[in-house]
Structures are given as structure tokens and as C-alpha cells.
Design a protein around this motif. Sequence first.
Motif, PDB file in Angstrom:
ATOM      1  N   GLN A   5       0.836  -1.194   0.000  1.00 55.83           N
ATOM      2  CA  GLN A   5       0.000   0.000   0.000  1.00 55.83           C
ATOM      3  C   GLN A   5       0.876   1.250   0.000  1.00 55.83           C
ATOM      4  OE1 GLN A   5      -2.474  -0.237   3.504  1.00 55.83           O
ATOM      5  NE2 GLN A   5      -3.574  -2.031   2.769  1.00 55.83           N
ATOM      6  N   ARG A   6       0.405   2.260  -0.708  1.00 59.18           N
ATOM      7  CA  ARG A   6       1.075   3.553  -0.681  1.00 59.18           C
ATOM      8  C   ARG A   6       0.920   4.124   0.733  1.00 59.18           C
ATOM      9  NH1 ARG A   6       3.070   7.215  -4.394  1.00 59.18           N
ATOM     10  NH2 ARG A   6       2.613   9.411  -4.038  1.00 59.18           N
ATOM     11  N   GLY A  55       6.017  14.477  -4.998  1.00 56.98           N
ATOM     12  CA  GLY A  55       6.469  13.605  -6.076  1.00 56.98           C
ATOM     13  C   GLY A  55       7.953  13.303  -6.067  1.00 56.98           C
ATOM     14  N   THR A  56       8.667  13.693  -5.006  1.00 60.13           N
ATOM     15  CA  THR A  56      10.101  13.423  -4.949  1.00 60.13           C
ATOM     16  C   THR A  56      10.406  12.050  -4.372  1.00 60.13           C
ATOM     17  OG1 THR A  56      10.276  14.535  -2.808  1.00 60.13           O
ATOM     18  CG2 THR A  56      10.703  15.862  -4.783  1.00 60.13           C
ATOM     19  N   CYS A  57       9.402  11.440  -3.738  1.00 60.64           N
ATOM     20  CA  CYS A  57       9.539  10.109  -3.158  1.00 60.64           C
ATOM     21  C   CYS A  57       8.198   9.391  -3.242  1.00 60.64           C
ATOM     22  CB  CYS A  57       9.956  10.196  -1.691  1.00 60.64           C
ATOM     23  SG  CYS A  57      11.548  10.990  -1.415  1.00 60.64           S
ATOM     24  N   HIS A  58       8.254   8.069  -3.192  1.00 59.46           N
ATOM     25  CA  HIS A  58       7.052   7.243  -3.161  1.00 59.46           C
ATOM     26  C   HIS A  58       7.282   6.170  -2.101  1.00 59.46           C
ATOM     27  CE1 HIS A  58       5.654   9.166  -6.810  1.00 59.46           C
ATOM     28  NE2 HIS A  58       6.820   8.906  -7.362  1.00 59.46           N
ATOM     29  N   PHE A  59       6.531   6.260  -1.006  1.00 56.77           N
ATOM     30  CA  PHE A  59       6.711   5.357   0.127  1.00 56.77           C
ATOM     31  C   PHE A  59       5.583   4.324   0.159  1.00 56.77           C
ATOM     32  CE2 PHE A  59       8.463   9.511   1.328  1.00 56.77           C
ATOM     33  CZ  PHE A  59       9.785   9.150   1.490  1.00 56.77           C
ATOM     34  N   HIS A  60       5.930   3.096   0.525  1.00 61.76           N
ATOM     35  CA  HIS A  60       4.968   2.004   0.555  1.00 61.76           C
ATOM     36  C   HIS A  60       5.193   1.138   1.785  1.00 61.76           C
ATOM     37  CE1 HIS A  60       5.461   3.263  -3.589  1.00 61.76           C
ATOM     38  NE2 HIS A  60       4.203   2.938  -3.750  1.00 61.76           N
ATOM     39  N   VAL A  61       4.117   0.546   2.263  1.00 64.04           N
ATOM     40  CA  VAL A  61       4.198  -0.413   3.355  1.00 64.04           C
ATOM     41  C   VAL A  61       3.572  -1.721   2.890  1.00 64.04           C
ATOM     42  CG1 VAL A  61       4.312   1.206   5.279  1.00 64.04           C
ATOM     43  CG2 VAL A  61       2.088   0.558   4.371  1.00 64.04           C
ATOM     44  N   LEU A  62       4.106  -2.801   3.378  1.00 66.27           N
ATOM     45  CA  LEU A  62       3.566  -4.130   3.123  1.00 66.27           C
ATOM     46  C   LEU A  62       2.803  -4.512   4.382  1.00 66.27           C
ATOM     47  CD1 LEU A  62       3.597  -6.479   1.064  1.00 66.27           C
ATOM     48  CD2 LEU A  62       5.556  -7.394   2.323  1.00 66.27           C
ATOM     49  N   VAL A  63       1.490  -4.655   4.265  1.00 67.14           N
ATOM     50  CA  VAL A  63       0.660  -4.906   5.450  1.00 67.14           C
ATOM     51  C   VAL A  63      -0.033  -6.264   5.360  1.00 67.14           C
ATOM     52  CG1 VAL A  63       0.286  -2.447   5.905  1.00 67.14           C
ATOM     53  CG2 VAL A  63      -1.328  -3.684   4.470  1.00 67.14           C
ATOM     54  N   LEU A  70       4.485  -5.343   7.745  1.00 72.09           N
ATOM     55  CA  LEU A  70       5.490  -6.409   7.634  1.00 72.09           C
ATOM     56  C   LEU A  70       6.756  -5.910   6.958  1.00 72.09           C
ATOM     57  CD1 LEU A  70       3.187  -9.312   6.418  1.00 72.09           C
ATOM     58  CD2 LEU A  70       3.953  -8.830   8.759  1.00 72.09           C
ATOM     59  N   GLY A  71       6.648  -4.777   6.265  1.00 72.55           N
ATOM     60  CA  GLY A  71       7.816  -4.254   5.563  1.00 72.55           C
ATOM     61  C   GLY A  71       7.550  -2.895   4.969  1.00 72.55           C
ATOM     62  N   ARG A  72       8.636  -2.303   4.496  1.00 75.45           N
ATOM     63  CA  ARG A  72       8.594  -1.024   3.795  1.00 75.45           C
ATOM     64  C   ARG A  72       9.313  -1.209   2.469  1.00 75.45           C
ATOM     65  NH1 ARG A  72      10.014   3.756   8.042  1.00 75.45           N
ATOM     66  NH2 ARG A  72       9.086   4.905   6.348  1.00 75.45           N
ATOM     67  N   VAL A  73       8.806  -0.578   1.432  1.00 72.50           N
ATOM     68  CA  VAL A  73       9.464  -0.589   0.125  1.00 72.50           C
ATOM     69  C   VAL A  73       9.291   0.820  -0.424  1.00 72.50           C
ATOM     70  CG1 VAL A  73       9.688  -1.744  -2.095  1.00 72.50           C
ATOM     71  CG2 VAL A  73       8.719  -2.985  -0.163  1.00 72.50           C
ATOM     72  N   ASN A  74      10.407   1.527  -0.579  1.00 76.37           N
ATOM     73  CA  ASN A  74      10.342   2.942  -0.899  1.00 76.37           C
ATOM     74  C   ASN A  74      11.159   3.305  -2.131  1.00 76.37           C
ATOM     75  OD1 ASN A  74       8.864   3.401   1.511  1.00 76.37           O
ATOM     76  ND2 ASN A  74      10.776   3.404   2.661  1.00 76.37           N
ATOM     77  N   LEU A  75      10.709   4.358  -2.793  1.00 79.34           N
ATOM     78  CA  LEU A  75      11.443   4.955  -3.897  1.00 79.34           C
ATOM     79  C   LEU A  75      11.748   6.393  -3.488  1.00 79.34           C
ATOM     80  CD1 LEU A  75       9.187   3.700  -6.826  1.00 79.34           C
ATOM     81  CD2 LEU A  75      11.365   2.725  -6.046  1.00 79.34           C
ATOM     82  N   VAL A  76      13.028   6.728  -3.430  1.00 75.07           N
ATOM     83  CA  VAL A  76      13.429   8.073  -3.013  1.00 75.07           C
ATOM     84  C   VAL A  76      14.273   8.725  -4.098  1.00 75.07           C
ATOM     85  CG1 VAL A  76      13.315   7.466  -0.561  1.00 75.07           C
ATOM     86  CG2 VAL A  76      15.482   7.261  -1.774  1.00 75.07           C
ATOM     87  N   ASP A  77      14.443  10.028  -3.947  1.00 79.63           N
ATOM     88  CA  ASP A  77      15.257  10.806  -4.899  1.00 79.63           C
ATOM     89  C   ASP A  77      14.778  10.620  -6.334  1.00 79.63           C
ATOM     90  OD1 ASP A  77      16.753  11.672  -2.718  1.00 79.63           O
ATOM     91  OD2 ASP A  77      18.261  10.097  -2.963  1.00 79.63           O
ATOM     92  N   VAL A  78      13.481  10.764  -6.528  1.00 75.02           N
ATOM     93  CA  VAL A  78      12.896  10.640  -7.859  1.00 75.02           C
ATOM     94  C   VAL A  78      13.320  11.834  -8.705  1.00 75.02           C
ATOM     95  CG1 VAL A  78      10.737  10.575  -9.167  1.00 75.02           C
ATOM     96  CG2 VAL A  78      10.918   9.356  -6.975  1.00 75.02           C
ATOM     97  N   ALA A  79      13.945  11.551  -9.844  1.00 77.04           N
ATOM     98  CA  ALA A  79      14.370  12.608 -10.771  1.00 77.04           C
ATOM     99  C   ALA A  79      14.697  11.986 -12.120  1.00 77.04           C
ATOM    100  CB  ALA A  79      15.591  13.346 -10.227  1.00 77.04           C
ATOM    101  N   GLU A  80      14.320  12.685 -13.164  1.00 79.97           N
ATOM    102  CA  GLU A  80      14.673  12.292 -14.527  1.00 79.97           C
ATOM    103  C   GLU A  80      14.314  10.839 -14.836  1.00 79.97           C
ATOM    104  OE1 GLU A  80      18.713  13.454 -15.366  1.00 79.97           O
ATOM    105  OE2 GLU A  80      18.382  15.453 -14.529  1.00 79.97           O
ATOM    106  N   GLY A  81      13.158  10.404 -14.361  1.00 78.40           N
ATOM    107  CA  GLY A  81      12.673   9.063 -14.677  1.00 78.40           C
ATOM    108  C   GLY A  81      13.300   7.937 -13.888  1.00 78.40           C
ATOM    109  N   GLU A  82      14.060   8.274 -12.851  1.00 81.60           N
ATOM    110  CA  GLU A  82      14.723   7.248 -12.040  1.00 81.60           C
ATOM    111  C   GLU A  82      14.490   7.512 -10.561  1.00 81.60           C
ATOM    112  OE1 GLU A  82      18.836   6.673 -12.924  1.00 81.60           O
ATOM    113  OE2 GLU A  82      18.491   6.470 -15.067  1.00 81.60           O
ATOM    114  N   ALA A  83      14.754   6.496  -9.735  1.00 75.51           N
ATOM    115  CA  ALA A  83      14.655   6.632  -8.284  1.00 75.51           C
ATOM    116  C   ALA A  83      15.550   5.588  -7.625  1.00 75.51           C
ATOM    117  CB  ALA A  83      13.218   6.466  -7.820  1.00 75.51           C
ATOM    118  N   GLU A  84      15.805   5.793  -6.361  1.00 75.00           N
ATOM    119  CA  GLU A  84      16.574   4.860  -5.543  1.00 75.00           C
ATOM    120  C   GLU A  84      15.593   3.996  -4.754  1.00 75.00           C
ATOM    121  OE1 GLU A  84      20.314   3.442  -3.869  1.00 75.00           O
ATOM    122  OE2 GLU A  84      20.024   4.959  -5.428  1.00 75.00           O
TER     123      GLU A  84
END
Length: 163
Positions: A5-6, A55-63, A70-84
Amino acid sequence: MPELQRLRADHAPALLAFELENRGYFAKSVPDRGDLYFAEFDVRHAALLAEQDAGTCHFHVLVDGDGAVLGRVNLVDVAEGEAELGYRIAEGAAGRGLATGAVRQLCGVAGAEYGLTALRAATSAGNAGSRAVLARAGFVVVGEAVVDGGGVEVRYRREGLGG
């Protein structure tokens, strides 16, 4: 079946419980977040939601079915079509394929919903579990680097996120 879930405001209590319950476990493989993180959790949670709204990050939790994180799965430093990409799974949920499944699912979401074309990730060379998750989720090694403290970090990349 756990659901990705977001991150939302109402996840805060379950997310804090997840972080507190697994603090020692996580500290075995990544630097501890420190006492201030927990003392100011509500402020930090609100800041994450603001980053997500920007829109600079997208955070998610696994519930799970009861709403426990139960977990976290995140996308950070969103820029130019990429993220960490970053993720962590609870100690009690580890070894069941949840991390691999959640990372794979988020790769699809990253392309389809966020318009990303590539993801980057990194883990310590000694973290065999995390390295296996990334490999199973289609990431390829693109290099290594020495990090503070002298450890080796393995860097990964995945393209073709399937939008």
C-alpha cells in the motif's frame, strides 16, 4: 496475503510499531535510525507524506490482513525518470519471499503509475539476503564502492520497469 500500500497518514501507528519491534534486527545490517527518529516519529511521518505529495519520493508499506506492517518498500530521490529503491522486512516475516515479491510489485508500480524507467539500489556486500532479493527482482550489479567505515557497498540497477 500481504498487500503493498502507498503510505498514508493512518499507517503511522502500525509503522512505528514495526520500526520499534525490528530496531535491533535492522541495526544488524543498516545503521540504526537513532532515538530521535522514534521520539519525533509523527513529525517525520508527516514530512514523508509531504515529500510523497511533492512527487520526490514514493513510500509504501507491506501490510498483513490485520493492518500490521510487515515491511517497507520505498522509492526516493525521484528525478529524470529514475529513483533509488530501499526496503526492509520484519524479522518475523523474513525468508518467506515477501521482500522479493514486494520489490517486483513496486517495480511494476514504478513504471505504470509513477512513469519511472529505471531504479537504482545498493546494499552491503555482506548482506546476502538483500543481494538475492535484488537479483531475483531483475536488478543487475553495476559496481561497488567503499563506504564510510570501510565496508563495501554493491550497487544495482534495473531498467525496463514495464509501464
